[in-house]
Design an enzyme around this catalytic site. Sequence first.
Site, PDB file in Angstrom:
ATOM      1  N   HIS A  18      78.087  99.771 -27.408  1.00 31.88           N
ATOM      2  CA  HIS A  18      79.327 100.450 -26.934  1.00 31.88           C
ATOM      3  C   HIS A  18      80.420 100.326 -27.984  1.00 31.88           C
ATOM      4  O   HIS A  18      81.368  99.558 -27.780  1.00 31.88           O
ATOM      5  CB  HIS A  18      79.775  99.823 -25.622  1.00 31.88           C
ATOM      6  CG  HIS A  18      80.724 100.667 -24.832  1.00 31.88           C
ATOM      7  ND1 HIS A  18      82.085 100.578 -24.957  1.00 31.88           N
ATOM      8  CD2 HIS A  18      80.502 101.615 -23.906  1.00 31.88           C
ATOM      9  CE1 HIS A  18      82.664 101.424 -24.118  1.00 31.88           C
ATOM     10  NE2 HIS A  18      81.718 102.059 -23.470  1.00 31.88           N
ATOM     11  N   PHE A  19      80.478 100.901 -28.991  1.00 32.56           N
ATOM     12  CA  PHE A  19      79.543 101.821 -29.631  1.00 32.56           C
ATOM     13  C   PHE A  19      79.276 101.258 -31.009  1.00 32.56           C
ATOM     14  O   PHE A  19      80.212 100.786 -31.653  1.00 32.56           O
ATOM     15  CB  PHE A  19      80.161 103.217 -29.723  1.00 32.56           C
ATOM     16  CG  PHE A  19      80.529 103.783 -28.361  1.00 32.56           C
ATOM     17  CD1 PHE A  19      79.570 104.368 -27.563  1.00 32.56           C
ATOM     18  CD2 PHE A  19      81.828 103.687 -27.897  1.00 32.56           C
ATOM     19  CE1 PHE A  19      79.902 104.896 -26.324  1.00 32.56           C
ATOM     20  CE2 PHE A  19      82.162 104.206 -26.651  1.00 32.56           C
ATOM     21  CZ  PHE A  19      81.201 104.803 -25.857  1.00 32.56           C
TER      22      PHE A  19
END
Length: 143
Positions: free
Chosen positions: A47-48
């Site tokens: 994420h991410f």
Amino acid sequence: MDITEIMNLIPHRYPFLLVDRVLEIDLNKSILGIKNVTVNEPQFTGHFPARPVMPGVLMVEAMAQLAAILVAKSLGSTKNKEVFLMTIENSKFRRIVQPGDTMHIHTVIDQQRANVWKFSSTVKIEGEITAESKFTAMIKDKA
């Protein structure tokens, strides 16, 4: 309040312990704590990967953990109690939180009736409101 005392008050542990320190506490009223966001946290692997962003749901969880600490201190102990999140309302996320940020979390008791407590909470980064939420928790006897 340091991490050792926090761990004596709430059951959360790595990687889900999301409060690093309590700076101020006003029993039965409010609490101010911090969460230092680091790139080594497991949520950032997905994420991410190219641009790590703290998930909003984890910001709300940090707010709720701070509320649980406030409940424990206000009651004198929660060794025979458990704090469960019941509702989350009006959550807003105004800015990206990323590794290197320090979340200053302020949680206030809005109402307490019997074993149901209502809270409002804000997260600030460098003095700017980043996230806010209202939530309700129930305090129950351990089974």
